[in-house]
Design a protein around this motif. Structure first.
Motif, mmCIF file in Angstrom:
data_model
loop_
_atom_site.group_PDB
_atom_site.id
_atom_site.type_symbol
_atom_site.label_atom_id
_atom_site.label_comp_id
_atom_site.label_asym_id
_atom_site.label_seq_id
_atom_site.Cartn_x
_atom_site.Cartn_y
_atom_site.Cartn_z
ATOM 1 N N ILE A 167 17.578 -33.100 35.572
ATOM 2 C CA ILE A 167 18.132 -31.968 35.934
ATOM 3 C C ILE A 167 17.115 -30.848 36.153
ATOM 4 C CG2 ILE A 167 19.822 -29.955 35.249
ATOM 5 C CD1 ILE A 167 21.173 -32.372 35.822
ATOM 6 N N LEU A 168 16.061 -30.700 35.079
ATOM 7 C CA LEU A 168 14.980 -29.834 35.397
ATOM 8 C C LEU A 168 14.150 -29.974 36.636
ATOM 9 C CD1 LEU A 168 13.431 -27.589 33.840
ATOM 10 C CD2 LEU A 168 11.885 -29.280 32.994
ATOM 11 N N SER A 169 13.866 -31.079 37.001
ATOM 12 C CA SER A 169 13.157 -31.481 38.245
ATOM 13 C C SER A 169 13.992 -31.137 39.461
ATOM 14 C CB SER A 169 12.683 -32.838 38.383
ATOM 15 O OG SER A 169 13.549 -33.857 37.856
ATOM 16 N N GLU A 170 15.438 -31.362 39.239
ATOM 17 C CA GLU A 170 16.327 -31.347 40.428
ATOM 18 C C GLU A 170 16.385 -29.773 40.670
ATOM 19 O OE1 GLU A 170 18.207 -32.590 42.665
ATOM 20 O OE2 GLU A 170 19.848 -31.007 42.994
ATOM 21 N N LEU A 171 16.622 -28.787 39.697
ATOM 22 C CA LEU A 171 16.618 -27.584 39.695
ATOM 23 C C LEU A 171 15.375 -26.865 40.411
ATOM 24 C CD1 LEU A 171 18.566 -26.304 36.505
ATOM 25 C CD2 LEU A 171 19.464 -26.445 38.705
ATOM 26 N N TRP A 172 14.190 -27.657 39.869
ATOM 27 C CA TRP A 172 12.985 -26.965 40.472
ATOM 28 C C TRP A 172 13.160 -27.042 42.160
ATOM 29 C CZ3 TRP A 172 8.599 -29.517 42.980
ATOM 30 C CH2 TRP A 172 7.330 -28.834 43.115
ATOM 31 N N ARG A 173 13.586 -28.238 42.554
ATOM 32 C CA ARG A 173 13.904 -28.448 43.867
ATOM 33 C C ARG A 173 14.768 -27.660 44.665
ATOM 34 N NH1 ARG A 173 12.261 -30.991 48.662
ATOM 35 N NH2 ARG A 173 14.320 -31.634 49.775
ATOM 36 N N SER A 174 15.840 -27.553 43.908
ATOM 37 C CA SER A 174 16.903 -26.863 44.716
ATOM 38 C C SER A 174 17.235 -25.357 44.722
ATOM 39 C CB SER A 174 18.208 -27.744 44.570
ATOM 40 O OG SER A 174 18.317 -27.360 42.851
ATOM 41 N N PHE A 175 16.578 -24.719 43.651
ATOM 42 C CA PHE A 175 17.073 -23.327 43.639
ATOM 43 C C PHE A 175 16.348 -22.509 44.713
ATOM 44 C CE2 PHE A 175 12.623 -22.343 41.517
ATOM 45 C CZ PHE A 175 12.778 -20.970 42.015
ATOM 46 N N PRO A 176 15.217 -22.799 45.103
ATOM 47 C CA PRO A 176 14.308 -22.193 46.292
ATOM 48 C C PRO A 176 15.155 -21.968 47.494
ATOM 49 C CG PRO A 176 12.756 -23.568 45.506
ATOM 50 C CD PRO A 176 14.244 -23.934 45.054
ATOM 51 N N PHE A 177 16.002 -22.925 47.925
ATOM 52 C CA PHE A 177 17.030 -22.833 49.041
ATOM 53 C C PHE A 177 18.091 -22.013 48.856
ATOM 54 C CE2 PHE A 177 20.812 -24.348 51.151
ATOM 55 C CZ PHE A 177 20.408 -24.336 52.430
ATOM 56 N N VAL A 178 18.658 -21.842 47.464
ATOM 57 C CA VAL A 178 19.734 -21.073 47.245
ATOM 58 C C VAL A 178 19.200 -19.768 47.353
ATOM 59 C CG1 VAL A 178 21.321 -20.489 45.373
ATOM 60 C CG2 VAL A 178 20.575 -22.947 45.672
ATOM 61 N N ALA A 179 17.954 -19.371 46.517
ATOM 62 C CA ALA A 179 17.322 -18.084 46.553
ATOM 63 C C ALA A 179 17.109 -17.634 48.064
ATOM 64 C CB ALA A 179 16.125 -18.141 45.846
ATOM 65 N N LEU A 180 16.597 -18.285 48.916
ATOM 66 C CA LEU A 180 16.335 -17.848 50.251
ATOM 67 C C LEU A 180 17.549 -17.348 50.819
ATOM 68 C CD1 LEU A 180 13.588 -20.344 51.367
ATOM 69 C CD2 LEU A 180 13.419 -17.936 50.941
ATOM 70 N N LEU A 181 18.540 -18.346 50.693
ATOM 71 C CA LEU A 181 19.830 -18.046 51.307
ATOM 72 C C LEU A 181 20.634 -16.450 50.995
ATOM 73 C CD1 LEU A 181 22.280 -20.964 52.136
ATOM 74 C CD2 LEU A 181 21.259 -19.412 53.707
ATOM 75 N N TYR A 182 20.440 -16.495 49.477
ATOM 76 C CA TYR A 182 21.072 -15.268 49.051
ATOM 77 C C TYR A 182 20.506 -14.060 49.146
ATOM 78 C CZ TYR A 182 24.924 -17.072 45.686
ATOM 79 O OH TYR A 182 26.133 -17.639 45.312
ATOM 80 N N LEU A 183 19.057 -14.475 49.413
ATOM 81 C CA LEU A 183 17.920 -13.120 49.740
ATOM 82 C C LEU A 183 18.491 -12.644 51.157
ATOM 83 C CD1 LEU A 183 15.590 -11.653 48.225
ATOM 84 C CD2 LEU A 183 14.293 -13.051 49.507
ATOM 85 N N ALA A 184 18.726 -13.472 51.997
ATOM 86 C CA ALA A 184 19.288 -13.167 53.429
ATOM 87 C C ALA A 184 20.448 -12.373 53.306
ATOM 88 C CB ALA A 184 19.279 -14.379 54.278
#
Lengths: 281, 297
Positions: free
Chosen positions: B166-183
């Protein structure tokens, strides 16, 4: 009031720092490992940074073909497969997207539905028949079978995204082009495509990353250095009983460079393209 | 004059779409139909003299009765739950932080692209190295700070392997969420916050009544995309644990791959894939309904 404000500011910076450390530290760690000798990596006491940083692992990636069988070949395969896939996806994608965005034709709505539907098809289920097809015509383990398969997986998405970019091009521009005597191809290639360059860049990067990072398709369809791509080679290397960690990380860093460089280079288009659909809907 | 000079729209559309139609018909539509056919037959690859047999729903029932299928589905559900919820939470926090006026904000945003852009197999490699029992940096860090006193085999101890995944999966997947939310955050008009300030509203109140409603469309999109992603996860786990230890991290993608390409049970693998697709569609349907319900209220 000011105290509260300063506190908020510091808290924000600390949070930002924490997020950034989490994001970048794993990446920095393999960079450090890749410039260490194996003695330093496996020796004790644990060292946070090599006393004598070395580039020998990188040199070995490109020269030592016995230890890392065919890695350079797999990199070249990845480069060829991803470039051709990207180019063809952009070309066919632009043509197809233009048809959907601008032309009226029979079964248009069904086509669009089909394009959407393809995104729901499970990869493993269709890879079985694709494997059987290429096996039957003796095309397993070739770059062209890999390229064709990847295009068919990526193209529907590209058409879907590009269509929305073409919608934003004013129709008057096209009509003006027709009056100036340009045919439909002329209008598409001289007017619409140049205006849509940001969209083309974004979709192009998507296609490249999808192809470069794809693991399941080459895992199923390829087996030798003739067509095997970088992720498959890294995975094989990773699965060995005794691993040369310096060499492994150096190989990994080399394999990471193209996607990182491309996404940083085109980040403006990429982030716009990434977010355009999701935020507006 | 125009009509005489130019090809008709229908013909031109066909011309433009021809390459796409040929490719997708051969390498997507035909394989798709073939894979549906595979769901109902047994190719008998190990006993070719038997030929292809029609087996009705047997591939579905065999898969549905296989305890390994259910355990992999359970692990997938857990994996998806943690991955989707975790990536949305961390992504939202990261986006809220990066939406403030910060130094190096642009650089931060660029760095977020790195975990998102790289091959999942290499993400697996990176974390396999960090989590290595003897030479890994995580053990070294925890030992030096005195948090643990003995190296932990993060990926081979059944109690830890799932969480490290899960830790490695989160490392991979949170940036995409962050970029979308930021927009999405940047579409919120600034004067809304200013008006609220005049009314004396607090930060928390603003977050609930201004920020969250504006993030709703992005949240639905993210939920759908991330759920599909998590249910189809394969590469990372293949590189990191191969499903081990003792199938503790065997998600359904891995199970189906093994069924198909290691045990050549093509029919069962295809049948299972469609069962999972059905499940994903069901989830997406539930999400959309839930969000519609919220809108009405």
């Amino acid at each position: 009031m000011t105290n509260n404000h300063t506190f908020e500011k510091i808290a924000t910076y600390l949070m930002a720092l924490a997020v950034m450390i989490f994001t970048i530290a794993p990446f920095l760690w393999i960079l450090i490992t890749s410039i260490s000798t194996n003695k330093q990596i496996t020796g004790s006491p644990f060292s946070w940074f090599p006393k004598e940083p070395t580039l020998q692992n990188y040199a070995k990636v490109f020269t030592d073909q016995t230890n890392i069988s065919g890695y350079v070949d797999s990199l070249l395969n990845s480069l060829i497969v991803a470039s051709v896939t990207t180019f063809v996806c952009l070309l066919f994608g632009a043509l197809g997207a233009y048809a959907f965005a601008r032309l009226q034709f029979k079964f248009r709505e069904y086509f669009i539905l089909f394009i959407l539907f393809t995104q729901m098809i499970p990869g493993i289920a269709v890879l079985i028949p694709i494997y059987i097809i290429f096996k039957n015509i003796g095309m397993l383990d070739t770059k062209s079978s890999l390229i064709m398969t990847q295009i068919s997986f990526i193209l529907p998405f590209i058409i879907w995204v590009m269509r929305s970019f073409f919608y934003t091009v004013p129709k008057e521009l096209e009509d003006a082009a027709f009056i100036d005597g340009l045919g439909r191809f002329g209008a598409l290639f001289r007017i619409i495509l140049p205006i849509s360059t940001p969209g083309l860049f974004a979709t192009g990067v998507f296609a490249f990353l999808n192809s470069w990072n794809d693991f399941l398709t080459p895992l199923v369809l390829t087996s030798t250095t003739q067509a095997k791509t970088m992720p498959v080679a890294i995975n094989e290397f990773l699965g060995r009983f005794s691993v040369d960690y310096g060499l492994l990380t150096a190989a990994g860093v080399v394999g990471l460079l193209p996607p990182i460089l491309i996404s940083l280079l085109f980040q403006r288009f990429l982030i716009d393209g990434l977010t355009a659909g999701a935020v507006k809907s | 004059m125009r009509t005489t000079k130019m090809v008709s729209e229908g013909k031109f559309a066909l011309l433009l779409l021809l390459p796409t139609i040929v490719l997708l018909a051969g390498l997507l539509l035909y394989p798709f139909i073939y894979s549906i056919y595979l769901c109902f037959v047994n190719l008998n690859l190990t006993k070719p003299w038997l030929g292809t047999q029609f087996v009705g729903l047997a591939n579905f029932t065999t898969t549905l009765m296989d305890p390994e299928f259910w355990s992999s589905l359970k692990i997938t559900a857990l994996f998806s739950g943690f991955s989707v919820a975790g990536s949305l939470a961390i992504g939202l926090i990261a986006a809220l932080v990066l939406n403030q006026k910060l130094m190096f904000r642009g650089l931060f945003r660029s760095l977020l692209l790195i975990p998102w852009a790289i091959p999942l197999v290499i993400v697996g490699m990176i974390w396999k190295l960090i989590l290595h029992p003897n030479y890994g940096v995580l053990n070294a860090l925890l030992m030096q700070t005195g948090i643990i006193h003995k190296n932990i085999a993060w990926l081979t101890e059944p109690g830890w392997s799932f969480f490290m995944l899960i830790l490695s999966e989160l490392w991979r997947s949170f940036p995409f969420v962050a970029l979308l939310y930021l927009a999405a955050l940047q579409t919120i008009p600034k004067d809304l916050y200013e008006a609220a300030k005049v009314d004396g509203a607090g930060t928390l109140h603003n977050f609930r009544h201004i920020t969250l409603p504006f993030l709703q469309p992005a949240t639905l999109v993210l939920l759908v995309l991330r759920t599909i992603d998590a249910f189809r996860a394969f590469d990372l786990i293949f590189a990191l644990t191969k499903g081990g230890p003792a199938n503790k991290t065997e998600i359904v993608g891995l199970y189906l791959y093994k069924q198909g390409f290691m045990f050549t049970k093509f029919g069962e693998s295809a049948a299972g894939s469609y069962l999972v697709t059905l499940l994903i569609l069901l989830l997406v349907f539930v999400y959309v309904k839930l969000f519609k319900l919220k809108d009405i209220q």
